[in-house]
Design a protein around this motif. Structure first.
Motif, PDB file in Angstrom:
ATOM      1  N   ASN A  71       9.274   2.541  -0.125  1.00 32.13           N
ATOM      2  CA  ASN A  71       9.597   2.455   1.060  1.00 32.13           C
ATOM      3  C   ASN A  71      10.704   1.739   1.573  1.00 32.13           C
ATOM      4  OD1 ASN A  71       8.454  -0.067   1.198  1.00 32.13           O
ATOM      5  ND2 ASN A  71       6.824   0.791   1.467  1.00 32.13           N
ATOM      6  N   TYR A  77       6.178   3.623  -4.864  1.00 30.54           N
ATOM      7  CA  TYR A  77       4.681   4.293  -4.507  1.00 30.54           C
ATOM      8  C   TYR A  77       4.946   4.131  -5.754  1.00 30.54           C
ATOM      9  CZ  TYR A  77       0.996   6.843  -2.542  1.00 30.54           C
ATOM     10  OH  TYR A  77      -0.528   7.538  -2.421  1.00 30.54           O
ATOM     11  N   PHE A 120       2.834  16.204   0.511  1.00 31.60           N
ATOM     12  CA  PHE A 120       4.249  15.959   0.470  1.00 31.60           C
ATOM     13  C   PHE A 120       4.873  16.716   0.506  1.00 31.60           C
ATOM     14  CE2 PHE A 120       7.771  12.250  -0.879  1.00 31.60           C
ATOM     15  CZ  PHE A 120       8.318  11.994  -0.010  1.00 31.60           C
ATOM     16  N   ASP A 150       9.373   6.372   5.496  1.00 28.56           N
ATOM     17  CA  ASP A 150       8.109   5.568   5.359  1.00 28.56           C
ATOM     18  C   ASP A 150       7.444   6.427   5.181  1.00 28.56           C
ATOM     19  OD1 ASP A 150       8.692   2.571   5.084  1.00 28.56           O
ATOM     20  OD2 ASP A 150       9.485   3.086   6.430  1.00 28.56           O
ATOM     21  N   PHE A 151       6.714   7.269   4.028  1.00 27.20           N
ATOM     22  CA  PHE A 151       5.831   8.162   4.086  1.00 27.20           C
ATOM     23  C   PHE A 151       4.467   8.526   4.378  1.00 27.20           C
ATOM     24  CE2 PHE A 151      10.137   8.885   1.916  1.00 27.20           C
ATOM     25  CZ  PHE A 151      10.511  10.298   3.226  1.00 27.20           C
ATOM     26  N   LYS A 152       4.139   9.268   5.042  1.00 29.52           N
ATOM     27  CA  LYS A 152       2.215   9.845   4.833  1.00 29.52           C
ATOM     28  C   LYS A 152       1.806  10.264   3.644  1.00 29.52           C
ATOM     29  CE  LYS A 152      -1.616  10.736   7.487  1.00 29.52           C
ATOM     30  NZ  LYS A 152      -2.602  11.868   8.273  1.00 29.52           N
ATOM     31  N   ASN A 154      -0.666  11.667   0.990  1.00 27.67           N
ATOM     32  CA  ASN A 154      -1.985  12.706   0.818  1.00 27.67           C
ATOM     33  C   ASN A 154      -2.582  12.607  -0.535  1.00 27.67           C
ATOM     34  OD1 ASN A 154      -2.680  11.815   3.254  1.00 27.67           O
ATOM     35  ND2 ASN A 154      -1.616  13.371   3.848  1.00 27.67           N
ATOM     36  N   ARG A 164      -0.632   4.000  -3.817  1.00 27.99           N
ATOM     37  CA  ARG A 164      -0.383   2.659  -3.742  1.00 27.99           C
ATOM     38  C   ARG A 164       1.134   1.853  -3.587  1.00 27.99           C
ATOM     39  NH1 ARG A 164       0.016  -2.198  -5.162  1.00 27.99           N
ATOM     40  NH2 ARG A 164      -1.446  -3.205  -6.821  1.00 27.99           N
TER      41      ARG A 164
END
Length: 199
Positions: A71, A77, A120, A150-152, A154, A164
């Motif tokens: 990020n 991550y 993703f 800055d990705f979302k 799941n 995380r």
């Protein structure tokens, strides 16, 4: 970065173990196509194909992809491997990682694995390096990529139970403590500076 070079006019032979080769047609009845992996030379030349168990037990060199997601704060991550994983369950690992299926190229496998593991899809991978990883169970030709933003994300809750962002200091503190996979620890030492230089 290493690209895979598949045979142009034929299907690569199927390798069952180090000494036995059979035709692709007769092996197809034994192994589903999705489970066949390319067997490669270190330069990416595809010399055969083999089932996942053959690659893992026979030390056949086969390609994998890893993605490090960074990020804008310089945090990386990490995914936590689910308890269903045979190797290193519940250890923290690269953002995305997986095998290349026979017939795929590296970036195709990278996008497929990112979609499967983290939902993703929308990213621009930057090639970092390629290397050979060998442990007591397998030999992998690893292609390492990075994506910055800055990705979302799941996690799929099957292969990946959580994920995380970690600071470089947190990763440093966790190294050698039985928290991170050994291959991640090895790779991170090689790519840490490259990842931070992308910011």
């Amino acid at each position: 970065m290493i690209e895979l070079l598949y045979p142009v006019e034929k299907v690569a032979p199927v390798i069952r173990d180090r000494s036995e080769q059979v035709s692709a047609q007769s092996a197809a009845a034994s192994f589903p196509a999705a489970e066949m992996l390319p067997v490669v030379e270190q330069n990416g030349l595809v010399i055969g194909q083999a089932s996942r168990p053959a690659c893992h037990s026979g030390k056949l060199l086969h390609p994998v992809v890893h993605l490090h997601i960074v990020n804008r704060l310089g945090q990386i991550y990490l995914q936590r491997r689910s308890e269903q994983k045979k190797h290193f369950p519940l250890y923290w690992d690269s953002s995305v990682g997986g095998h290349v299926s026979y017939g795929e190229h590296m970036e195709e496998a990278l996008f497929r694995e990112a979609a499967e593991e983290l939902g993703f899809y929308d990213f621009n991978p930057q090639g970092i390096l390629s290397y050979v990883w060998e442990d007591d169970r397998e030999r992998e030709l690893v292609n390492v990529y990075a994506a910055v933003g800055d990705f979302k994300l799941n996690p799929d809750n099957w292969e990946v139970c959580e994920g995380r962002y970690w600071t470089p200091e947190e990763i440093g503190s966790a190294t050698g403590q039985g928290i991170l996979t050994p291959d991640f620890e090895y790779e991170y030492k090689m790519v840490r500076d490259n990842l931070l230089s992308l910011l």
